[in-house]
Scaffold this motif. Structure first.
Motif, mmCIF file in Angstrom:
data_model
loop_
_atom_site.group_PDB
_atom_site.id
_atom_site.type_symbol
_atom_site.label_atom_id
_atom_site.label_comp_id
_atom_site.label_asym_id
_atom_site.label_seq_id
_atom_site.Cartn_x
_atom_site.Cartn_y
_atom_site.Cartn_z
ATOM 1 N N LEU A 1 12.678 23.284 -7.949
ATOM 2 C CA LEU A 1 12.296 21.850 -7.518
ATOM 3 C C LEU A 1 10.671 21.822 -7.012
ATOM 4 O O LEU A 1 10.337 23.020 -6.640
ATOM 5 C CB LEU A 1 12.839 21.181 -7.406
ATOM 6 N N PHE A 2 9.703 21.412 -7.861
ATOM 7 C CA PHE A 2 8.069 21.013 -7.200
ATOM 8 C C PHE A 2 7.572 22.491 -7.105
ATOM 9 O O PHE A 2 6.814 22.383 -5.606
ATOM 10 C CB PHE A 2 8.301 20.259 -5.887
ATOM 11 N N GLN B 1 9.504 15.001 -2.008
ATOM 12 C CA GLN B 1 10.440 15.825 -2.397
ATOM 13 C C GLN B 1 11.666 16.340 -1.263
ATOM 14 O O GLN B 1 12.355 17.367 -2.034
ATOM 15 C CB GLN B 1 9.532 17.610 -2.098
ATOM 16 N N VAL B 2 11.944 16.667 -0.790
ATOM 17 C CA VAL B 2 13.198 16.564 0.990
ATOM 18 C C VAL B 2 13.919 15.847 -0.108
ATOM 19 O O VAL B 2 15.551 16.450 0.146
ATOM 20 C CB VAL B 2 13.360 15.859 2.201
ATOM 21 N N GLY B 3 13.568 14.370 -0.112
ATOM 22 C CA GLY B 3 14.989 14.256 -1.006
ATOM 23 C C GLY B 3 15.672 13.884 -2.627
ATOM 24 O O GLY B 3 16.571 14.518 -2.024
ATOM 25 N N ASN B 4 14.501 15.378 -3.093
ATOM 26 C CA ASN B 4 15.112 15.213 -4.448
ATOM 27 C C ASN B 4 15.617 17.155 -3.777
ATOM 28 O O ASN B 4 16.841 17.358 -4.361
ATOM 29 C CB ASN B 4 14.267 15.916 -4.922
ATOM 30 N N PHE B 5 15.589 17.856 -3.195
ATOM 31 C CA PHE B 5 16.082 19.310 -3.432
ATOM 32 C C PHE B 5 17.160 18.615 -2.544
ATOM 33 O O PHE B 5 18.184 19.127 -2.144
ATOM 34 C CB PHE B 5 14.680 19.993 -1.188
ATOM 35 N N ALA C 1 19.443 18.171 -4.741
ATOM 36 C CA ALA C 1 20.297 19.710 -5.663
ATOM 37 C C ALA C 1 20.727 20.618 -4.410
ATOM 38 O O ALA C 1 21.579 21.381 -5.741
ATOM 39 C CB ALA C 1 19.099 20.213 -5.705
ATOM 40 N N ILE C 2 20.686 20.354 -3.805
ATOM 41 C CA ILE C 2 21.343 21.502 -2.252
ATOM 42 C C ILE C 2 23.110 21.350 -2.261
ATOM 43 O O ILE C 2 23.574 22.108 -2.053
ATOM 44 C CB ILE C 2 20.942 22.212 -0.820
ATOM 45 N N GLY D 1 13.142 18.836 7.226
ATOM 46 C CA GLY D 1 12.767 18.114 6.400
ATOM 47 C C GLY D 1 14.282 17.574 5.979
ATOM 48 O O GLY D 1 15.372 16.565 5.800
ATOM 49 N N ILE D 2 14.662 18.200 5.155
ATOM 50 C CA ILE D 2 16.371 18.788 4.831
ATOM 51 C C ILE D 2 17.098 18.084 5.819
ATOM 52 O O ILE D 2 18.294 17.255 6.006
ATOM 53 C CB ILE D 2 16.638 19.499 4.099
#
Length: 292
Positions: free
Chosen positions: A63-64, A76-80, A83-84, A109-110
């Motif tokens: 991603l990104f 990015q934190v939200g999408n990662f 995904a994980i 952040g995640i």
């Protein structure tokens, strides 16, 4: 003879079963890539892990990539995270997470925002955990007409905060603007008011170990001690982690983790920034021990 052969066959089957069980027993490893990076850069690290721990599920999140890594960090934190989450759910025993460079800031952040994370060991690999303040080849390419002394004029504007680098740009000469205008790193550090600060701290403290890897010949992370939560004061003298205000106040759990004996630092000279994840010595000494 038939009985012997049968016994030998059973023994071989048992050994194969035990080996398969051991190989499957390693926790999955999730890797978050860095700025202007993509998963292909981590083929070597993936190979190191799988050779040392056969059967390990290694996920370099795709991603990104490349220029998209410049998008805002909260996005990015939200999408990662989404995904994980399936990887974590499929691993009830927990996972390990490696964040390289900007990826280490994203990984934090995640972990801080994900109440149901099961990250056991977080390995921050040459990541500017206390921010960045220095002229590097990356910045010269991104901001060709700005020196580090002037970059706050871009980064601490609303439009600047749409660029990932600006969200961890920490100008020690304009600390008030950093606190007021930076909408990512000061929030993670709980340096500014945030109604979720205690939740973020609680989530961060779920970690079993925090592994901080960096070195004086990095050439990109500035100061390099930021990779171990050190940073400049207003005179550009480096203040070590334990003398930082965020540590003394235990703003997001750093002191608590340290008191538990859960923080391990590795200072490794002679490694350039883009070489950390391909250096076998770094892997064997500083990464592998935390992937069991």
């Amino acid at each position: 003879m038939m009985k012997r052969r049968g016994g030998l066959s059973q023994l071989i089957s048992l050994v194969i079963t035990l080996c398969t069980f051991c190989e499957a027993g390693y926790k999955p490893v999730i890797i978050i890539h860095g700025l202007l990076d993509d998963p292909s850069a981590f083929t070597g690290l993936t190979q190191f892990i799988q050779e040392a721990h056969p059967g390990t599920n290694v996920s370099v999140i795709d991603l990104f990539d490349d220029l998209e890594s410049l998008l805002p960090l909260w996005q990015q934190v939200g999408n990662f995270t989404e995904a994980i989450r399936p990887i974590m759910k499929s691993a009830p025993g927990g996972v390990h997470m490696i964040g390289f460079s900007q990826g280490g800031i994203l990984a934090r952040g995640i972990i801080s925002t994900m109440s149901d994370h099961n990250v056991q060991n977080f390995l921050s690999l040459s990541s500017p955990q206390m921010g960045q303040y220095g002229d590097t080849s990356y910045l010269e390419w991104l901001f060709p007409h700005k020196l580090k002394e002037e970059l706050y004029k871009v980064c601490y504007e609303d439009y600047g905060q749409d660029i990932s680098v600006c969200q961890y740009w920490n100008d020690p000469h304009h600390h008030d603007l950093y606190l007021k205008k930076n909408n990512y790193l000061p929030i993670l550090n709980n340096e500014t008011y945030n109604d979720k600060s205690q939740e973020y701290k609680k989530n961060f403290l779920k970690l079993k170990n925090l592994v901080l890897i960096g070195g004086p010949d990095d050439g990109v992370i500035t100061p390099w001690q930021s990779s171990q939560y050190g940073f400049y004061n207003s005179s550009e003298a480096v203040i070590a982690m334990k003398q930082q205000k965020v540590y003394a106040m235990d703003s997001f759990g750093l002191r608590t983790l340290d008191k538990r004996g859960c923080i391990k630092t590795y200072t490794i000279p002679g490694v350039e920034h883009v070489k950390w994840h391909t250096n076998e010595t770094v892997f064997k000494n500083a990464i592998l021990p935390w992937l069991s």
